[in-house]
Design a protein around this motif. Structure first.
Motif, PDB file in Angstrom:
ATOM      1  N   GLN A  28     -13.902  10.275  94.193  1.00  0.00           N
ATOM      2  CA  GLN A  28     -12.900   9.997  95.092  1.00  0.00           C
ATOM      3  C   GLN A  28     -11.499  10.229  94.462  1.00  0.00           C
ATOM      4  N   PRO A  29     -11.176  12.022  95.154  1.00  0.00           N
ATOM      5  CA  PRO A  29      -9.723  11.880  94.716  1.00  0.00           C
ATOM      6  C   PRO A  29      -8.451  11.061  95.006  1.00  0.00           C
ATOM      7  N   SER A  30      -8.814  10.567  96.301  1.00  0.00           N
ATOM      8  CA  SER A  30      -7.777   9.624  96.214  1.00  0.00           C
ATOM      9  C   SER A  30      -7.978   8.548  95.779  1.00  0.00           C
ATOM     10  N   ASP A  31      -8.553   8.139  94.526  1.00  0.00           N
ATOM     11  CA  ASP A  31      -8.469   7.337  93.771  1.00  0.00           C
ATOM     12  C   ASP A  31      -7.995   7.699  92.944  1.00  0.00           C
ATOM     13  N   TRP A  32      -7.959   9.265  92.452  1.00  0.00           N
ATOM     14  CA  TRP A  32      -7.271   9.208  91.476  1.00  0.00           C
ATOM     15  C   TRP A  32      -5.742   9.571  91.736  1.00  0.00           C
ATOM     16  N   TRP A  33      -5.392   9.676  92.772  1.00  0.00           N
ATOM     17  CA  TRP A  33      -4.267   9.903  93.257  1.00  0.00           C
ATOM     18  C   TRP A  33      -3.352   8.277  92.851  1.00  0.00           C
ATOM     19  N   ARG A  34      -4.089   7.646  93.543  1.00  0.00           N
ATOM     20  CA  ARG A  34      -3.725   5.750  93.922  1.00  0.00           C
ATOM     21  C   ARG A  34      -3.601   5.159  91.794  1.00  0.00           C
ATOM     22  N   ALA A  35      -4.296   5.599  91.983  1.00  0.00           N
ATOM     23  CA  ALA A  35      -4.323   4.813  89.911  1.00  0.00           C
ATOM     24  C   ALA A  35      -3.454   5.789  89.378  1.00  0.00           C
ATOM     25  N   LEU A  36      -2.626   6.985  89.417  1.00  0.00           N
ATOM     26  CA  LEU A  36      -2.342   8.105  88.889  1.00  0.00           C
ATOM     27  C   LEU A  36      -0.188   7.245  89.575  1.00  0.00           C
ATOM     28  N   VAL A  37      -0.723   6.744  90.630  1.00  0.00           N
ATOM     29  CA  VAL A  37       1.043   6.057  90.592  1.00  0.00           C
ATOM     30  C   VAL A  37       1.181   5.110  90.291  1.00  0.00           C
TER      31      VAL A  37
END
Length: 506
Positions: free
Chosen positions: A48-57
């Motif tokens: 899920q792309p939302s998981d990528w962004w959450r992890a990047l932050v």
């Protein structure tokens, strides 16, 4: 004294890792965050792309906290990632989960593309792996046509994350040239740009319309950090966000393997071998040559072993017995294998737990161990794994040498470099020194190098790599075991030749 800093972000398969570096390549801090992968059906793999962004932050904020650096010291960042793809709307908002690189649902589409025999395929060794994005795009159009029509864009993970940082949608030139069959210069059979003839033949002529923007080279400034993204990351708005590349290719920068005679050995669950060439070199047993993928005006050659560290992990999980768990398990494995003499007392292992990538392209090849007797134990098996994977690496080196791309020095990084025994076996079997660098995480450093160039701290990738990468330990080959390993390598090659007909029977 205040110093400028850059952040290299490595979006891996299992999670996100960020490294904060100064412009001398010295790390100030690292932070990791995992995210899940779903397997809806056998052979499928989604994130899920939302998981990528959450992890990047989380990893960017974690780097700042761990290092105690001031946000205003950061002048740039860049993200590397594999070729995971997803649908988005006109504003870059995700419309689907991402099909990640290891998703093999498009095997039939990969075969369809390969069977066209289009001349552009000589730039990927003549066939198209199902891991790559174009077969997946064809599967999406054929199997999810309504979603295909409704989506404005089909983007990579790297493109999507860079868009979240900058508001700009663009495709990396690195992956376009290496995995999408994009050509930066024409030849007699393949025009510049997207491979339109190939795409038309398989009914994918509208793919270029789905890929946003013009390809951006590694180190090129993609845009500036938006106010919204800056607020989430805890960084100043307006700092440079550069384009990076595929993780292994970013590792070439982080190892400073940008000159002829060097080979990047990037180890992990699988292994990638990469080299730069001043001329195009074509062979069915390699991926590439990829023009301008890493360095403008040069060609990148890529090879790989599908299961190296993964085979060690399999053996430990299956037969580890009383070995301790965690990091201690790998030290205990090294100790057990070190007690066995070179040659593993007659054991021969084919490292094909997930098929063979190169220079033998055989997805049906399977892992094999033979020569077992009651006298053999776990230490022998571990030694055989180390030696078998080293023979696979030597086969790739031999192929490159046959093609006139000689290797004088191997520069290595990744999880496999934590094993001093495996490094020694690799050097002994290859007959070449293996150099480590002072920063083991060469991939994150490679993206940081892109960030430094995008921020204007260096004029180009080569000067940035020379300034930010520093050689470390050198593992020299032991000439006293060369004859033993020459014999073992010959048996390794003969074993595949003998079993290949059986592998093809499935």
């Amino acid at each position: 004294m205040s110093e400028d800093l850059v952040i290299g972000i490595d979006a891996g398969t299992a999670g996100m890792r960020a490294g904060l570096f100064n412009l001398r390549g010295q790390p100030r801090g690292f932070c990791d965050q995992s995210y899940p992968t779903r397997y809806p059906q056998p052979g499928w793999a989604e994130q899920q792309p939302s998981d990528w962004w959450r992890a990047l932050v989380q990893v960017v904020r974690g780097c700042l906290e761990i290092s105690q650096a001031r946000p205003e010291q950061v002048i740039g960042l860049a993200v590397d990632a594999p070729c995971n793809i997803l649908f988005t709307d006109q504003n870059g908002e995700p419309l689907s989960a991402s099909l990640i690189w290891m998703d093999l649902r498009a095997t039939a589409q990969a075969q369809m593309l390969s069977m066209t025999g289009d001349p552009v395929l000589r730039y990927c060794g003549g066939d198209v792996p199902a891991e790559w994005p174009v077969p997946k795009a064809l599967w999406l159009k054929q199997q999810q046509f309504k979603s295909w029509e409704q989506a404005a864009y089909l983007v990579e993970q790297m493109s999507w994350l860079t868009h979240r940082l900058t508001g700009v949608l663009a495709i990396p030139l690195n992956s376009a040239a290496a995995k999408w069959h994009y050509r930066t210069a024409a030849d007699a059979d393949s025009p510049t740009g997207w491979p339109e003839r190939l795409l038309v033949e398989v009914g994918l002529e509208d793919l270029p319309e789905k890929v946003p923007g013009q390809p951006l080279a590694m180190g090129a400034k993609a845009g500036e950090l938006t106010r919204q993204a800056a607020g989430e990351l805890g960084l100043p708005a307006g700092i440079a966000v550069a384009m990076s590349g595929i993780d292994a290719h970013a590792g070439m920068l982080g190892l400073n393997v940008l000159a002829p005679g060097k080979l990047a050995l990037i180890t992990g669950t699988s292994t990638c071998q990469l080299a730069q060439s001043a001329r195009p070199v074509f062979d069915h047993g390699l991926w590439g040559p990829f023009q301008d993928a890493v360095m403008t005006g040069e060609w990148t050659l890529e090879a790989g072993q599908a299961s190296t560290g993964g085979t060690v992990r399999w053996l430990l999980d299956t037969l580890g017995g009383a070995l301790p768990v965690g990091e201690e398990r790998y030290a205990a494995a090294d100790a057990a294998a070190s007690a066995i003499s070179p040659g593993a007392e007659g054991l021969v292992l084919l490292d094909f737990w997930q098929g063979s990538r190169t220079p033998i392209k055989d997805p049906r090849a399977r892992g094999t161990i033979w020569g077992l007797t009651p006298a053999h134990g776990p230490g022998h098996l571990l030694r055989a794994v180390y030696e078998g994977t080293a023979y696979g690496n030597r086969h790739i080196l031999d192929k490159l040498n046959e093609l006139g791309v000689a290797t004088r020095q191997i520069v290595a990084c990744g999880g496999g470099t934590r094993s001093s025994l495996w490094l020694q076996v690799l050097a002994d079997v290859a007959g070449l020194p293996i150099t480590l660098t002072t920063v083991p995480d060469a991939v994150a450093l490679g993206s940081a190098i892109c960030a430094a160039v995008g921020a204007g701290a260096f004029t180009d990738l080569r000067s940035a790599s020379q300034a930010m990468v520093h050689p470390g330990q050198v593992v020299e080959p032991n000439p006293g075991v060369r004859a033993i390993y020459d014999e073992g390598y010959a048996r390794y090659r003969a074993t595949y030749a003998a079993l290949a007909p059986l592998f093809q029977q499935g």
